[in-house]
Design an enzyme around this catalytic site. Structure first.
Site: not given
Length: 298
Positions: A207, A263
Protein backbone atom coordinates in the site's frame (compact mmCIF):
# COMPACT_ATOMS: atom_id res chain seq x y z
CA UNK A 1 43.21 -3.68 -53.41
CA UNK A 2 44.28 -0.40 -51.84
CA UNK A 3 42.05 2.67 -52.46
CA UNK A 4 44.95 4.44 -54.16
CA UNK A 5 45.60 1.55 -56.52
CA UNK A 6 44.60 2.40 -60.10
CA UNK A 7 41.64 0.64 -61.61
CA UNK A 8 42.57 -2.44 -63.56
CA UNK A 9 41.59 -2.66 -67.20
CA UNK A 10 38.21 -4.11 -67.87
CA UNK A 11 38.27 -7.77 -68.88
CA UNK A 12 37.19 -8.98 -72.24
CA UNK A 13 33.67 -9.90 -71.10
CA UNK A 14 33.09 -6.42 -69.67
CA UNK A 15 31.92 -7.83 -66.35
CA UNK A 16 35.18 -7.98 -64.44
CA UNK A 17 35.22 -11.75 -64.51
CA UNK A 18 38.17 -12.36 -66.84
CA UNK A 19 40.58 -12.56 -63.89
CA UNK A 20 38.18 -14.41 -61.65
CA UNK A 21 37.50 -11.36 -59.46
CA UNK A 22 33.94 -10.11 -58.90
CA UNK A 23 32.72 -6.78 -60.18
CA UNK A 24 31.91 -3.84 -57.89
CA UNK A 25 28.26 -3.94 -56.87
CA UNK A 26 27.85 -0.35 -58.08
CA UNK A 27 30.25 -0.55 -61.04
CA UNK A 28 30.04 -4.11 -62.40
CA UNK A 29 32.64 -3.40 -65.08
CA UNK A 30 35.31 -2.81 -62.41
CA UNK A 31 36.81 -5.95 -60.92
CA UNK A 32 37.87 -5.84 -57.28
CA UNK A 33 39.19 -8.07 -54.55
CA UNK A 34 37.82 -5.98 -51.69
CA UNK A 35 34.47 -6.57 -50.01
CA UNK A 36 32.42 -4.45 -47.62
CA UNK A 37 33.23 -5.40 -44.03
CA UNK A 38 29.55 -5.09 -43.09
CA UNK A 39 27.50 -6.62 -45.93
CA UNK A 40 30.22 -8.46 -47.91
CA UNK A 41 29.43 -6.91 -51.28
CA UNK A 42 32.44 -6.24 -53.55
CA UNK A 43 33.48 -2.58 -53.77
CA UNK A 44 35.89 -0.82 -56.11
CA UNK A 45 38.34 1.91 -54.99
CA UNK A 46 35.84 4.63 -55.83
CA UNK A 47 33.19 3.08 -53.59
CA UNK A 48 35.45 2.10 -50.67
CA UNK A 49 34.82 3.99 -47.42
CA UNK A 50 37.51 3.41 -44.76
CA UNK A 51 36.15 1.90 -41.55
CA UNK A 52 37.61 0.87 -38.20
CA UNK A 53 38.26 -2.55 -39.73
CA UNK A 54 38.60 -2.78 -43.52
CA UNK A 55 36.23 -0.89 -45.81
CA UNK A 56 32.48 -0.42 -46.08
CA UNK A 57 30.25 0.31 -49.02
CA UNK A 58 28.42 3.66 -49.28
CA UNK A 59 25.02 2.08 -48.61
CA UNK A 60 26.14 0.61 -45.26
CA UNK A 61 27.79 3.87 -44.24
CA UNK A 62 24.69 5.90 -45.08
CA UNK A 63 22.47 3.34 -43.38
CA UNK A 64 24.51 3.55 -40.16
CA UNK A 65 24.36 7.33 -40.24
CA UNK A 66 20.60 7.20 -40.69
CA UNK A 67 20.19 4.79 -37.75
CA UNK A 68 22.27 7.02 -35.50
CA UNK A 69 20.28 10.05 -36.54
CA UNK A 70 17.00 8.25 -35.80
CA UNK A 71 18.34 7.27 -32.37
CA UNK A 72 19.27 10.89 -31.67
CA UNK A 73 15.87 12.09 -32.80
CA UNK A 74 13.89 9.43 -30.92
CA UNK A 75 11.31 11.35 -28.90
CA UNK A 76 11.58 11.61 -25.13
CA UNK A 77 8.93 12.07 -22.49
CA UNK A 78 8.62 15.02 -20.14
CA UNK A 79 10.75 13.13 -17.61
CA UNK A 80 13.54 12.50 -20.13
CA UNK A 81 12.78 8.84 -20.80
CA UNK A 82 12.92 7.50 -24.34
CA UNK A 83 9.47 6.92 -25.72
CA UNK A 84 8.70 3.26 -25.06
CA UNK A 85 8.84 0.86 -27.99
CA UNK A 86 6.87 -2.32 -27.46
CA UNK A 87 5.58 -3.19 -24.01
CA UNK A 88 5.47 0.03 -21.98
CA UNK A 89 4.28 -1.73 -18.82
CA UNK A 90 6.96 -4.42 -18.45
CA UNK A 91 8.11 -3.38 -14.95
CA UNK A 92 4.51 -3.09 -13.78
CA UNK A 93 3.82 -6.65 -14.90
CA UNK A 94 7.02 -7.93 -13.28
CA UNK A 95 6.13 -6.25 -9.97
CA UNK A 96 2.65 -7.74 -10.06
CA UNK A 97 4.16 -11.15 -10.78
CA UNK A 98 6.59 -10.88 -7.86
CA UNK A 99 3.84 -9.78 -5.49
CA UNK A 100 1.61 -12.68 -6.52
CA UNK A 101 4.47 -15.19 -6.27
CA UNK A 102 5.37 -13.98 -2.76
CA UNK A 103 1.69 -14.10 -1.79
CA UNK A 104 1.38 -17.74 -2.88
CA UNK A 105 4.59 -18.61 -1.05
CA UNK A 106 3.75 -16.89 2.23
CA UNK A 107 0.05 -17.70 2.25
CA UNK A 108 -0.08 -21.30 1.08
CA UNK A 109 3.32 -22.92 0.49
CA UNK A 110 5.44 -21.69 3.38
CA UNK A 111 3.42 -19.50 5.79
CA UNK A 112 6.40 -19.09 8.11
CA UNK A 113 8.03 -16.91 5.44
CA UNK A 114 5.35 -14.29 6.12
CA UNK A 115 7.02 -13.61 9.46
CA UNK A 116 10.49 -13.74 7.92
CA UNK A 117 9.73 -11.23 5.16
CA UNK A 118 7.08 -9.04 6.77
CA UNK A 119 7.78 -5.62 8.24
CA UNK A 120 8.08 -6.80 11.82
CA UNK A 121 9.85 -5.49 14.89
CA UNK A 122 9.78 -6.34 18.57
CA UNK A 123 11.69 -5.43 21.73
CA UNK A 124 11.16 -6.72 25.27
CA UNK A 125 11.79 -5.03 28.60
CA UNK A 126 14.66 -7.49 29.15
CA UNK A 127 16.51 -6.17 26.14
CA UNK A 128 15.70 -8.92 23.65
CA UNK A 129 15.13 -7.60 20.15
CA UNK A 130 13.78 -9.10 16.95
CA UNK A 131 13.03 -7.91 13.44
CA UNK A 132 13.97 -4.37 12.44
CA UNK A 133 14.77 -3.49 16.06
CA UNK A 134 17.52 -6.11 16.01
CA UNK A 135 19.71 -4.02 13.73
CA UNK A 136 21.01 -3.64 10.17
CA UNK A 137 20.85 -7.38 9.44
CA UNK A 138 17.04 -7.18 9.63
CA UNK A 139 16.52 -3.89 7.81
CA UNK A 140 15.73 -5.78 4.61
CA UNK A 141 12.21 -6.10 6.06
CA UNK A 142 11.60 -2.44 5.28
CA UNK A 143 11.59 -3.43 1.61
CA UNK A 144 10.51 -7.08 1.58
CA UNK A 145 7.46 -6.23 3.68
CA UNK A 146 6.03 -4.37 0.67
CA UNK A 147 5.77 -7.67 -1.24
CA UNK A 148 3.95 -9.60 1.52
CA UNK A 149 0.16 -9.47 1.84
CA UNK A 150 -2.23 -10.59 4.54
CA UNK A 151 -5.06 -12.00 2.47
CA UNK A 152 -6.57 -12.53 -0.96
CA UNK A 153 -8.62 -9.33 -0.89
CA UNK A 154 -5.59 -7.38 0.30
CA UNK A 155 -3.34 -8.47 -2.56
CA UNK A 156 -6.15 -8.20 -5.12
CA UNK A 157 -6.88 -4.57 -4.28
CA UNK A 158 -3.21 -3.58 -4.26
CA UNK A 159 -2.43 -5.32 -7.55
CA UNK A 160 -5.48 -3.81 -9.21
CA UNK A 161 -4.33 -0.35 -8.09
CA UNK A 162 -0.82 -1.09 -9.36
CA UNK A 163 -2.20 -2.11 -12.74
CA UNK A 164 -4.30 1.06 -12.96
CA UNK A 165 -1.57 3.51 -11.90
CA UNK A 166 1.63 1.77 -13.02
CA UNK A 167 1.61 1.63 -16.85
CA UNK A 168 1.02 5.36 -17.36
CA UNK A 169 3.82 6.34 -14.97
CA UNK A 170 6.17 3.71 -16.38
CA UNK A 171 5.75 5.00 -19.93
CA UNK A 172 6.45 8.58 -18.87
CA UNK A 173 9.27 7.93 -16.38
CA UNK A 174 10.92 4.99 -18.09
CA UNK A 175 11.52 1.59 -16.52
CA UNK A 176 14.40 2.41 -14.19
CA UNK A 177 12.91 5.65 -12.88
CA UNK A 178 9.54 4.00 -12.35
CA UNK A 179 11.09 1.08 -10.47
CA UNK A 180 13.08 3.47 -8.27
CA UNK A 181 9.90 5.43 -7.51
CA UNK A 182 7.96 2.30 -6.56
CA UNK A 183 10.66 0.89 -4.29
CA UNK A 184 11.39 4.23 -2.62
CA UNK A 185 7.72 4.82 -1.86
CA UNK A 186 7.33 1.35 -0.36
CA UNK A 187 10.51 1.74 1.69
CA UNK A 188 9.51 5.19 2.93
CA UNK A 189 6.05 3.98 3.93
CA UNK A 190 7.44 1.22 6.14
CA UNK A 191 10.17 3.45 7.55
CA UNK A 192 7.64 6.14 8.48
CA UNK A 193 5.38 3.56 10.13
CA UNK A 194 8.33 2.20 12.12
CA UNK A 195 9.35 5.71 13.15
CA UNK A 196 5.90 6.53 14.54
CA UNK A 197 4.84 3.17 15.96
CA UNK A 198 8.11 2.25 17.57
CA UNK A 199 9.76 -1.11 17.96
CA UNK A 200 6.68 -3.32 18.43
CA UNK A 201 4.87 -3.70 15.15
CA UNK A 202 4.07 -6.01 12.26
CA UNK A 203 2.71 -4.75 8.97
CA UNK A 204 2.63 -6.06 5.41
CA UNK A 205 1.47 -4.90 2.00
CA UNK A 206 2.35 -2.79 -1.03
CA UNK A 207 0.00 0.00 0.00
CA UNK A 208 2.84 2.44 0.74
CA UNK A 209 4.24 1.92 -2.76
CA UNK A 210 0.76 2.23 -4.28
CA UNK A 211 0.19 5.52 -2.49
CA UNK A 212 3.57 6.65 -3.80
CA UNK A 213 2.34 6.00 -7.34
CA UNK A 214 -0.79 7.94 -6.52
CA UNK A 215 1.26 10.92 -5.36
CA UNK A 216 3.44 10.71 -8.48
CA UNK A 217 0.33 10.58 -10.68
CA UNK A 218 -0.90 13.79 -9.08
CA UNK A 219 2.42 15.47 -9.94
CA UNK A 220 2.25 14.09 -13.50
CA UNK A 221 -1.25 15.49 -13.95
CA UNK A 222 -0.05 18.84 -12.67
CA UNK A 223 2.89 18.89 -15.10
CA UNK A 224 0.81 17.86 -18.10
CA UNK A 225 -2.09 20.11 -17.06
CA UNK A 226 -4.45 17.16 -17.01
CA UNK A 227 -7.67 17.76 -15.03
CA UNK A 228 -6.89 16.82 -11.44
CA UNK A 229 -10.42 15.89 -10.36
CA UNK A 230 -10.10 12.11 -10.95
CA UNK A 231 -6.81 11.72 -9.09
CA UNK A 232 -7.96 14.01 -6.26
CA UNK A 233 -11.15 11.98 -5.88
CA UNK A 234 -9.17 8.74 -5.85
CA UNK A 235 -6.75 10.18 -3.30
CA UNK A 236 -9.55 11.39 -1.02
CA UNK A 237 -11.35 8.04 -1.18
CA UNK A 238 -8.15 6.16 -0.35
CA UNK A 239 -7.30 8.46 2.53
CA UNK A 240 -10.82 8.11 3.95
CA UNK A 241 -10.54 4.32 3.71
CA UNK A 242 -7.08 4.49 5.23
CA UNK A 243 -8.31 6.11 8.44
CA UNK A 244 -11.72 4.42 8.52
CA UNK A 245 -10.31 0.89 8.23
CA UNK A 246 -7.19 1.46 10.31
CA UNK A 247 -6.61 -1.46 12.64
CA UNK A 248 -4.42 -4.34 13.64
CA UNK A 249 -6.21 -7.45 12.48
CA UNK A 250 -4.57 -10.88 12.44
CA UNK A 251 -2.02 -11.49 9.72
CA UNK A 252 -3.41 -13.84 7.11
CA UNK A 253 -7.05 -12.97 7.70
CA UNK A 254 -8.90 -12.14 4.52
CA UNK A 255 -9.77 -8.71 5.84
CA UNK A 256 -8.11 -5.38 5.27
CA UNK A 257 -6.23 -3.78 8.16
CA UNK A 258 -4.73 -0.52 7.03
CA UNK A 259 -1.76 1.30 8.53
CA UNK A 260 -2.27 4.97 7.71
CA UNK A 261 1.37 5.76 8.53
CA UNK A 262 2.69 3.61 5.67
CA UNK A 263 0.20 5.22 3.30
CA UNK A 264 1.13 8.77 4.26
CA UNK A 265 4.86 8.01 4.15
CA UNK A 266 4.58 6.44 0.70
CA UNK A 267 2.39 9.26 -0.60
CA UNK A 268 4.84 11.96 0.49
CA UNK A 269 7.87 10.11 -0.88
CA UNK A 270 6.18 9.33 -4.20
CA UNK A 271 5.18 12.96 -4.70
CA UNK A 272 8.64 14.24 -3.70
CA UNK A 273 10.48 11.87 -6.04
CA UNK A 274 8.08 12.73 -8.88
CA UNK A 275 8.70 16.46 -8.38
CA UNK A 276 12.45 15.88 -8.67
CA UNK A 277 12.00 13.81 -11.82
CA UNK A 278 9.40 15.90 -13.64
CA UNK A 279 10.70 19.36 -12.76
CA UNK A 280 14.42 18.67 -13.26
CA UNK A 281 15.92 21.23 -15.69
CA UNK A 282 16.60 19.66 -19.07
CA UNK A 283 20.30 20.57 -19.18
CA UNK A 284 20.92 18.89 -15.79
CA UNK A 285 18.11 16.37 -15.83
CA UNK A 286 20.14 13.20 -15.18
CA UNK A 287 22.09 14.76 -12.32
CA UNK A 288 19.01 16.14 -10.57
CA UNK A 289 17.05 12.92 -11.00
CA UNK A 290 20.00 10.87 -9.74
CA UNK A 291 20.33 13.09 -6.65
CA UNK A 292 16.58 12.80 -6.08
CA UNK A 293 16.72 9.00 -6.03
CA UNK A 294 19.91 8.99 -3.91
CA UNK A 295 18.32 11.39 -1.44
CA UNK A 296 15.26 9.17 -1.19
CA UNK A 297 17.38 6.11 -0.36
CA UNK A 298 19.26 8.08 2.30
Amino acid sequence: MHPEEPVRPTSADGQGRGSGLPGCYRHPERETGVSCARCGRPVCPECMVPAAVGFQCPDCVHGADARQERARQRPRTSAGALLAIGDGALVTKVLIGINLAVFLLTQYLAPDWQLRLGMGSAASVWGARAGVAEGPTEWYRLLTGTFVHGGLLHVAMNMFSLWVLGPQLERVLGRLRFLALYLLAGLAGNAFAYLLIGQDMFTVGASGAIFGLLGATAVLFKVTRTPMQPVIALLVVNLVLTFALNGNGPVGADTITIDWRAHVGGLVMGAAVAVGMFYAPRERRNQVQGLTVAGGWC
